[in-house]
Motif scaffolding. Structure first.
Motif, PDB file in Angstrom:
ATOM      1  N   HIS A 111       0.969  -1.370   0.040  1.00  0.00           N
ATOM      2  CA  HIS A 111      -0.127  -0.045  -0.119  1.00  0.00           C
ATOM      3  C   HIS A 111       0.995   1.154  -0.052  1.00  0.00           C
ATOM      4  CE1 HIS A 111      -4.069   1.890   1.642  1.00  0.00           C
ATOM      5  NE2 HIS A 111      -3.488   2.648   0.773  1.00  0.00           N
ATOM      6  N   ASP A 112       1.874   1.238   0.755  1.00  0.00           N
ATOM      7  CA  ASP A 112       2.729   2.469   0.887  1.00  0.00           C
ATOM      8  C   ASP A 112       3.417   2.535  -0.290  1.00  0.00           C
ATOM      9  OD1 ASP A 112       2.276   2.840   3.648  1.00  0.00           O
ATOM     10  OD2 ASP A 112       3.928   1.353   4.274  1.00  0.00           O
ATOM     11  N   ARG A 113       3.749   1.645  -1.030  1.00  0.00           N
ATOM     12  CA  ARG A 113       4.528   1.666  -2.307  1.00  0.00           C
ATOM     13  C   ARG A 113       3.717   2.394  -3.543  1.00  0.00           C
ATOM     14  NH1 ARG A 113       9.650  -0.788  -2.483  1.00  0.00           N
ATOM     15  NH2 ARG A 113      10.005  -1.871  -0.628  1.00  0.00           N
ATOM     16  N   ASP A 114       2.437   1.695  -3.360  1.00  0.00           N
ATOM     17  CA  ASP A 114       1.569   2.348  -4.373  1.00  0.00           C
ATOM     18  C   ASP A 114       1.277   3.727  -3.974  1.00  0.00           C
ATOM     19  OD1 ASP A 114       0.929  -0.340  -5.279  1.00  0.00           O
ATOM     20  OD2 ASP A 114      -0.925  -0.656  -4.088  1.00  0.00           O
ATOM     21  N   LEU A 115       1.129   4.299  -2.789  1.00  0.00           N
ATOM     22  CA  LEU A 115       1.197   5.804  -2.449  1.00  0.00           C
ATOM     23  C   LEU A 115       2.268   6.540  -3.058  1.00  0.00           C
ATOM     24  CD1 LEU A 115      -1.160   7.151  -1.036  1.00  0.00           C
ATOM     25  CD2 LEU A 115       0.447   7.188   1.103  1.00  0.00           C
ATOM     26  N   LEU A 116       3.389   5.881  -3.041  1.00  0.00           N
ATOM     27  CA  LEU A 116       4.431   6.468  -3.389  1.00  0.00           C
ATOM     28  C   LEU A 116       4.636   6.537  -4.976  1.00  0.00           C
ATOM     29  CD1 LEU A 116       7.141   5.098  -1.168  1.00  0.00           C
ATOM     30  CD2 LEU A 116       6.818   7.455  -1.516  1.00  0.00           C
ATOM     31  N   LEU A 185      -1.635  10.167   2.554  1.00  0.00           N
ATOM     32  CA  LEU A 185      -1.544   9.002   3.411  1.00  0.00           C
ATOM     33  C   LEU A 185      -2.408   7.897   2.962  1.00  0.00           C
ATOM     34  CD1 LEU A 185      -1.825  12.188   5.037  1.00  0.00           C
ATOM     35  CD2 LEU A 185      -1.339  10.795   6.975  1.00  0.00           C
ATOM     36  N   PRO A 186      -1.760   6.495   3.453  1.00  0.00           N
ATOM     37  CA  PRO A 186      -2.783   5.666   3.093  1.00  0.00           C
ATOM     38  C   PRO A 186      -3.963   5.467   3.988  1.00  0.00           C
ATOM     39  CG  PRO A 186      -0.803   4.998   4.681  1.00  0.00           C
ATOM     40  CD  PRO A 186      -0.808   6.300   4.218  1.00  0.00           C
ATOM     41  N   MET A 246      -6.007  10.637   1.195  1.00  0.00           N
ATOM     42  CA  MET A 246      -5.982   9.289   1.725  1.00  0.00           C
ATOM     43  C   MET A 246      -6.501   8.586   0.596  1.00  0.00           C
ATOM     44  SD  MET A 246      -7.337  10.331   5.539  1.00  0.00           S
ATOM     45  CE  MET A 246      -8.074  11.709   5.010  1.00  0.00           C
ATOM     46  N   ALA A 247      -5.402   7.646   0.201  1.00  0.00           N
ATOM     47  CA  ALA A 247      -5.617   7.036  -0.852  1.00  0.00           C
ATOM     48  C   ALA A 247      -5.886   5.284  -0.621  1.00  0.00           C
ATOM     49  CB  ALA A 247      -4.359   6.947  -1.940  1.00  0.00           C
ATOM     50  N   LEU A 248      -6.294   4.610  -1.452  1.00  0.00           N
ATOM     51  CA  LEU A 248      -6.730   3.002  -1.064  1.00  0.00           C
ATOM     52  C   LEU A 248      -5.313   2.512  -1.915  1.00  0.00           C
ATOM     53  CD1 LEU A 248     -10.252   2.693  -2.210  1.00  0.00           C
ATOM     54  CD2 LEU A 248      -9.388   2.978   0.153  1.00  0.00           C
ATOM     55  N   ALA A 249      -5.302   1.277  -1.698  1.00  0.00           N
ATOM     56  CA  ALA A 249      -4.294   0.369  -2.173  1.00  0.00           C
ATOM     57  C   ALA A 249      -4.482   0.134  -3.724  1.00  0.00           C
ATOM     58  CB  ALA A 249      -4.453  -1.146  -1.703  1.00  0.00           C
ATOM     59  N   GLU A 250      -3.449   0.190  -4.578  1.00  0.00           N
ATOM     60  CA  GLU A 250      -3.521   0.226  -6.050  1.00  0.00           C
ATOM     61  C   GLU A 250      -4.145   1.319  -6.618  1.00  0.00           C
ATOM     62  OE1 GLU A 250      -5.762  -3.387  -7.200  1.00  0.00           O
ATOM     63  OE2 GLU A 250      -4.516  -4.956  -5.977  1.00  0.00           O
ATOM     64  N   CYS A 251      -3.948   2.417  -5.964  1.00  0.00           N
ATOM     65  CA  CYS A 251      -4.349   3.788  -6.426  1.00  0.00           C
ATOM     66  C   CYS A 251      -3.348   4.073  -7.704  1.00  0.00           C
ATOM     67  CB  CYS A 251      -4.151   4.891  -5.195  1.00  0.00           C
ATOM     68  SG  CYS A 251      -2.576   4.923  -4.594  1.00  0.00           S
ATOM     69  N   ALA A 252      -2.156   3.614  -7.820  1.00  0.00           N
ATOM     70  CA  ALA A 252      -1.035   3.721  -8.935  1.00  0.00           C
ATOM     71  C   ALA A 252      -0.200   2.773  -8.859  1.00  0.00           C
ATOM     72  CB  ALA A 252      -0.567   5.100  -8.723  1.00  0.00           C
ATOM     73  N   GLU A 253       0.659   2.765  -9.970  1.00  0.00           N
ATOM     74  CA  GLU A 253       1.530   1.834 -10.100  1.00  0.00           C
ATOM     75  C   GLU A 253       2.754   1.918  -9.356  1.00  0.00           C
ATOM     76  OE1 GLU A 253       2.087  -1.342 -11.807  1.00  0.00           O
ATOM     77  OE2 GLU A 253      -0.200  -1.178 -12.369  1.00  0.00           O
ATOM     78  N   PRO A 254       3.491   0.987  -8.471  1.00  0.00           N
ATOM     79  CA  PRO A 254       4.591   1.468  -7.691  1.00  0.00           C
ATOM     80  C   PRO A 254       5.770   1.685  -8.729  1.00  0.00           C
ATOM     81  CG  PRO A 254       3.951  -1.234  -7.540  1.00  0.00           C
ATOM     82  CD  PRO A 254       3.013  -0.231  -8.260  1.00  0.00           C
ATOM     83  N   ILE A 255       6.801   2.291  -8.049  1.00  0.00           N
ATOM     84  CA  ILE A 255       7.949   2.589  -8.931  1.00  0.00           C
ATOM     85  C   ILE A 255       8.786   1.276  -9.130  1.00  0.00           C
ATOM     86  CG2 ILE A 255      10.005   4.189  -9.138  1.00  0.00           C
ATOM     87  CD1 ILE A 255       7.315   5.610  -9.611  1.00  0.00           C
ATOM     88  N   SER A 256       9.263   0.951 -10.322  1.00  0.00           N
ATOM     89  CA  SER A 256      10.070  -0.293 -10.201  1.00  0.00           C
ATOM     90  C   SER A 256      11.236  -0.062 -11.316  1.00  0.00           C
ATOM     91  CB  SER A 256       9.038  -1.538 -10.659  1.00  0.00           C
ATOM     92  OG  SER A 256       8.940  -1.267 -12.156  1.00  0.00           O
ATOM     93  N   GLU A 257      11.333   0.922 -12.237  1.00  0.00           N
ATOM     94  CA  GLU A 257      12.003   1.187 -13.234  1.00  0.00           C
ATOM     95  C   GLU A 257      13.385   2.011 -12.745  1.00  0.00           C
ATOM     96  OE1 GLU A 257      12.209  -0.745 -15.634  1.00  0.00           O
ATOM     97  OE2 GLU A 257      10.296  -1.722 -15.405  1.00  0.00           O
TER      98      GLU A 257
END
Length: 445
Positions: A111-116, A185-186, A246-257
């Motif tokens: 959830h935190d990573r989606d928020l980031l 915030l999550p 305050m966002a839900l999980a899967e609100c965006a794609e987490p950073i991976s690249e």
């Protein structure tokens, strides 16, 4: 000497055959290495489709956008993946987008990573005036916060237990000094939802809760529209995006690249003193009393939130012994797809890409050979322990620690060792209590 380029058909064949023992050696000799493009002998640009991804346990090239390679130790794979990612630095950001993660167990959750990822979307929308993502932590920040997309890290005072008013005082100090464009915030039950609502009341903001999508809109006050879940999740509400979200999980794609700088950012005014009143007007919060953590039955913990998982596979024959071991160790039970299909475990306990992706600190695989889907589902786990009869299986190759032997015998010995250790601790505590009682009795006499 002739300028005609000569080809070595054998080396070309080895370069194409990634399973050949000299494959990497020939690639280095030909000057290709891990390059995805190079100039061919006919002057045409050649592309290597195998340059992206990693070698799976069955010799098949797989694409892993998280950067963690299966079939290797987690620490080495993560380190090599972090080094290979391009580093992004934003020296003079136009604004800040602050993220206050839950960090359950001291780690960034999914959830935190989606928020980031959402914060990066807001910060990078305008290439001419890029913002920076600042992660606010109560205590030390996790080591992988740079890979999650943080440009700045604001490490505040470590706050233990349930102390929302103290956290609000620290967040207000960040607000006064940096005035971020957005606060993210999550919207979770781990603390982010409660803290975000308290902060909105303190700052006088009208927040958005249950956000799951943002849409760029130049006509909106802050340039964004947002979609949030309302009416107990049955309706979507579209409104201009406010400062506090305050966002839900899967609100965006987490950073991976990419990998970001994660530069420490200090408060010039310093942290507020502990003795400072928690509420305006010099009033403390006497109605809040922290009674500590409530014991939770590991069997009732969701796999995605479990810190310690004991997972069973096709190699488990003594299921009563397995359940007893999970109970004694205090572990959440998981299972491979084979064990679930055979009816030994419920479907919601299946671990893997076709089940639940887990992020446990310790993952113990009992009798699991290590199918690629299962290895994908456990890749974020910090420590993987394998108990298996086959020393050459893929789970043993992936594990940080492998125990080769019969699963029932190993679990039985482990349970006996744990019970013995707890018995000795109990005996020591009883003797200490008895000695204290005798001493008090003698003093009273």
């Amino acid at each position: 000497m002739s300028e005609i380029l000569r080809r070595d058909p054998r080396k070309e064949w080895i370069a194409r055959n990634r399973l050949h023992p000299k494959h990497l050696e020939v690639l280095a000799e030909l000057g290709r290495g891990a390059a995805s493009e190079w100039m061919g002998p006919q002057g045409l640009v050649r592309k290597n489709p195998h340059a992206v991804g990693f070698m799976g346990p069955h010799g098949i090239r797989r694409i892993d956008r998280s950067g963690v390679q299966q079939g290797q130790g987690a620490g080495g794979a993560r380190a090599s993946a972090a080094v290979s990612k391009p580093r992004v630095e934003i020296d003079e950001p136009a604004f800040l987008v602050t993220v206050v993660p839950d960090m359950g167990g001291g780690r960034l959750s999914g959830h935190d990573r989606d928020l980031l990822g959402l914060a990066r979307q807001l910060a990078d929308a305008d290439p001419d005036a890029r913002g920076a993502v600042a992660v606010v932590t109560f205590g030390a920040a996790p080591e992988d916060v740079d890979e999650a997309g943080a440009d700045r890290v604001i490490a505040l005072e470590a706050v233990e237990g349930f102390a929302p008013e103290r956290r609000l005082v620290l967040l207000e100090a960040v607000e006064r000094e940096f005035a971020p464009r957005h606060w993210l915030l999550p919207d979770s039950g781990l603390g982010g939802g409660d803290l975000g609502r308290r902060m909105a009341a303190r700052l006088g903001e009208r927040p958005v809760t249950g956000l799951w999508q943002v849409i760029e809109d130049p006509e909106a006050p802050l340039g964004w529209q947002c979609t949030a879940r309302g009416a107990a999740g049955s309706k979507d509400i579209l409104r201009p995006m406010p400062r506090l979200v305050m966002a839900l999980a899967e609100c965006a794609e987490p950073i991976s690249e990419t990998r970001h700088a994660a530069t420490p950012l200090m408060l010039e005014a310093g942290l507020p003193e502990v003795s400072e009143p928690a509420l305006p007007g010099g009033v403390d919060a006497p109605w809040i009393e922290d009674l500590g953590q409530v014991p939770v039955d590991p069997a009732g913990v969701a796999l995605s939130e479990a810190e310690f998982i004991l997972s069973a596979g096709n190699g488990v024959r003594d299921w009563d012994g397995f359940h007893e071991a999970a109970k004694v160790l205090g572990a959440t039970e998981g299972a491979s797809r084979v064990a679930v299909d055979d009816g030994y475990m419920p479907r919601d306990r299946q671990v893997g890409a076709t089940g639940t992706w887990v992020t446990a600190r310790v993952y113990v695989a009992v009798g699991i050979s290590g199918a690629i889907q299962h290895l994908q589902g456990i890749q974020p786990c910090e420590k993987v322990i394998s108990i298996n009869m086959d020393a050459g299986c893929d789970m043993v190759k992936r594990a940080d620690l492998a125990v080769i032997g019969d699963a029932a015998a190993v679990l039985s010995a482990l349970v006996a060792r744990v019970q013995s250790a707890r018995g000795q601790e109990g005996a020591t505590e009883s003797s200490d209590a008895s000695a204290t009682t005798d001493k008090e009795a003698r003093n009273a006499a």
